[in-house]
Design an enzyme around this catalytic site. Sequence first.
Site, PDB file in Angstrom:
ATOM      1  CB  SER A   1     -12.227 -28.202  37.502  1.00  0.00           C
ATOM      2  OG  SER A   1     -12.299 -28.122  36.090  1.00  0.00           O
TER       3      SER A   1
ATOM      4  CG  ASN B   1     -12.949 -18.144  29.047  1.00  0.00           C
ATOM      5  OD1 ASN B   1     -12.468 -19.108  29.633  1.00  0.00           O
ATOM      6  ND2 ASN B   1     -12.258 -17.054  28.782  1.00  0.00           N
TER       7      ASN B   1
ATOM      8  CB  THR C   1     -46.575 -17.526  69.137  1.00  0.00           C
ATOM      9  OG1 THR C   1     -47.134 -17.284  70.424  1.00  0.00           O
ATOM     10  CG2 THR C   1     -47.693 -17.589  68.112  1.00  0.00           C
ATOM     11  CG  HIS C   2     -43.116 -16.046  71.675  1.00  0.00           C
ATOM     12  ND1 HIS C   2     -42.227 -15.031  71.404  1.00  0.00           N
ATOM     13  CD2 HIS C   2     -44.345 -15.539  71.364  1.00  0.00           C
ATOM     14  CE1 HIS C   2     -42.879 -13.970  70.982  1.00  0.00           C
ATOM     15  NE2 HIS C   2     -44.169 -14.255  70.931  1.00  0.00           N
TER      16      HIS C   2
ATOM     17  CB  SER D   1     -28.455 -44.964  71.752  1.00  0.00           C
ATOM     18  OG  SER D   1     -27.358 -45.024  72.633  1.00  0.00           O
TER      19      SER D   1
ATOM     20  CE  LYS E   1     -31.904 -40.930  73.084  1.00  0.00           C
ATOM     21  NZ  LYS E   1     -30.571 -40.391  73.252  1.00  0.00           N
TER      22      LYS E   1
ATOM     23  CG  ASN F   1     -31.345 -41.151  69.123  1.00  0.00           C
ATOM     24  OD1 ASN F   1     -32.053 -40.805  70.076  1.00  0.00           O
ATOM     25  ND2 ASN F   1     -30.160 -41.708  69.264  1.00  0.00           N
TER      26      ASN F   1
ATOM     27  CD  GLU G   1     -30.699 -35.587  66.091  1.00  0.00           C
ATOM     28  OE1 GLU G   1     -29.574 -35.397  66.555  1.00  0.00           O
ATOM     29  OE2 GLU G   1     -31.406 -36.554  66.416  1.00  0.00           O
TER      30      GLU G   1
ATOM     31  CE1 TYR H   1     -13.774 -19.287  33.794  1.00  0.00           C
ATOM     32  CE2 TYR H   1     -11.417 -18.983  33.470  1.00  0.00           C
ATOM     33  CZ  TYR H   1     -12.480 -19.731  33.951  1.00  0.00           C
ATOM     34  OH  TYR H   1     -12.234 -20.917  34.592  1.00  0.00           O
TER      35      TYR H   1
ATOM     36  CD  GLN I   1     -11.100 -25.226  37.427  1.00  0.00           C
ATOM     37  OE1 GLN I   1     -10.912 -25.184  36.218  1.00  0.00           O
ATOM     38  NE2 GLN I   1     -10.171 -25.640  38.258  1.00  0.00           N
TER      39      GLN I   1
ATOM     40  CE  LYS J   1     -16.889 -25.995  36.579  1.00  0.00           C
ATOM     41  NZ  LYS J   1     -16.885 -24.526  36.408  1.00  0.00           N
TER      42      LYS J   1
HETATM   43  N1  ARG Z   1     -12.457 -25.643  34.013  1.00  0.00           N
HETATM   44  C1  ARG Z   1     -12.671 -24.254  33.720  1.00  0.00           C
HETATM   45  C2  ARG Z   1     -13.828 -23.758  34.606  1.00  0.00           C
HETATM   46  O1  ARG Z   1     -14.537 -24.536  35.115  1.00  0.00           O
HETATM   47  C3  ARG Z   1     -13.017 -24.063  32.291  1.00  0.00           C
HETATM   48  C4  ARG Z   1     -12.719 -22.712  31.746  1.00  0.00           C
HETATM   49  C5  ARG Z   1     -11.292 -22.506  31.606  1.00  0.00           C
HETATM   50  N2  ARG Z   1     -10.964 -21.329  30.884  1.00  0.00           N
HETATM   51  C6  ARG Z   1      -9.751 -20.810  30.972  1.00  0.00           C
HETATM   52  N3  ARG Z   1      -9.549 -19.764  30.283  1.00  0.00           N
HETATM   53  N4  ARG Z   1      -8.824 -21.325  31.687  1.00  0.00           N
HETATM   54  O2  ARG Z   1     -13.980 -22.598  34.820  1.00  0.00           O
END
Ligand code: ARG
Length: 469
Positions: A24, A111, A156-157, A278, A284, A286, A291, A318, A323, A326
């Site tokens: 990750s 974790n 309105t509308h 355009s 144009k 735009n 948008e 966990y 993961q 994020k």
């Molecule tokens: N990269 C993992 C995450 O974002 C970190 C936690 C990993 N923990 C594990 N027990 N594999 O969630």
Amino acid sequence: MAKIMWEGRFSKSPDKKLNDFNSSIRVDGRMYESDIEGSIAHAEMLAECGIISSEDRDVIIEGLKEILADIESGKVKIDPESEDIHMFVEALLTERKGEAGKKLHTARSRNDQVATDVRLHLRKEIDRTEKNIIDFMKVIVDKAEEYADAVMPGYTHLQRAQPVTFGHHLLAYAEMLKRDVGRFADAAKRMNYSPLGSCALAGTTHPINRAFTAAELNFDGYCANSIDGVSDRDFCLEIASACSICMTHLSRFAEEIILWCSWEFKFLELDDAYATGSSIMPQKKNPDIAELIRGKTGRVNGNLVALLTLMKGLPLAYNKDMQEDKEAIFDSLDTLNDCLEIFAPMLATSKARKDNMLRACREGFINATDCADYLVRKGVPFRTAYKICGRIVAYCIERGKTLENLSVEEYASFDPIFDEEVYEAVDMLNCVSRRKSSGAPSEKEVKGEIASLKAFIDKFSVKKENGLI
Ligand code: ARG
């Protein structure tokens, strides 16, 4: 490639595909600063509790600070082959500081580490977002002040309804954004508890001090349950919904800008620097930015649904599924902030066409309610007045007339109570200035609202400067 942390238990190296799939770091690499802050607090705590020596603590902290400086200066590149930022920093620390580095992960798991890092990181992201919302509010409030007397039809509308002013209309968005700031602040408050010390899920046998790390990291306390500490992603859900709601506001505003820029309305002119042409149609101009803001709202809403769906079936504690949190939450925040940063100058440099707004007020009978209110002031019950005015409007439509240019005789043919004063009552500017009820579009009310929004903005800026929020 980085050394595999769990090689003792395994007899084979991971397959290259597994490594890429599992990693990750491309997403969480940006949390390096929060990861290092969390680790420094953890090392301080371990020494404070006598779990590691103060010499080891110093070596660890020195190493972590060096790594931070090296990442920031570009001397160290975050290795895309690492599993995540936590593994990367720890491996580099151990490489640089040997035995001491190996002690950092005592009484900690990735974790609780990741749960802490995300909170620390999102805290900064919320700060950035609140600031951008406030900056946008400033632009809106300034524009509203500039156009507090620009009479335009309220809808309105999407049908012309009653006269308002452009300033009054804009302030509606400032109010929405004010609530958005509140939503982010609420989420930040609820999020501000430290998961550190929850460890993998069941705490630790080491004599740690969770209050110590919580205080070091400016949390308001620590998560009361170690399983909840590592399983909870409510804060991501809350922030993602705050992003979606704020984007929804931007999207509605963007939609209006698109309409206002059309030849059908021509209420607004965008500055050339914030409009596009355009490739084929020379005439144009735009509103691409507006948008795109409207379009990007779809992705931000998608992120919220992705997060809710991600969490809905997960057993405690966990799971690696988490993961994925994020990517969604970072994208929502990045998108929202990008939109805020471009919307503000686009609006600031735009010019409202008061002439066209007023012209639009002359059609559509948006003073019909005012005509009825005039009769009410003369003692006619509202429902009766409403019916009389409805008949007058139908009469005008048939003959191509307006309430302003009907003769008194024509008015009187509907009800003898009508007199010359009706013209004053249906005059468009009077229709606005008479709307003096609290929160209504009269200039006095609008000025009052501007003052209170400015006070909110100032209070927020002072609090931020003093580190109070
Ligand atoms: N990269 C993992 C995450 O974002 C970190 C936690 C990993 N923990 C594990 N027990 N594999 O969630």
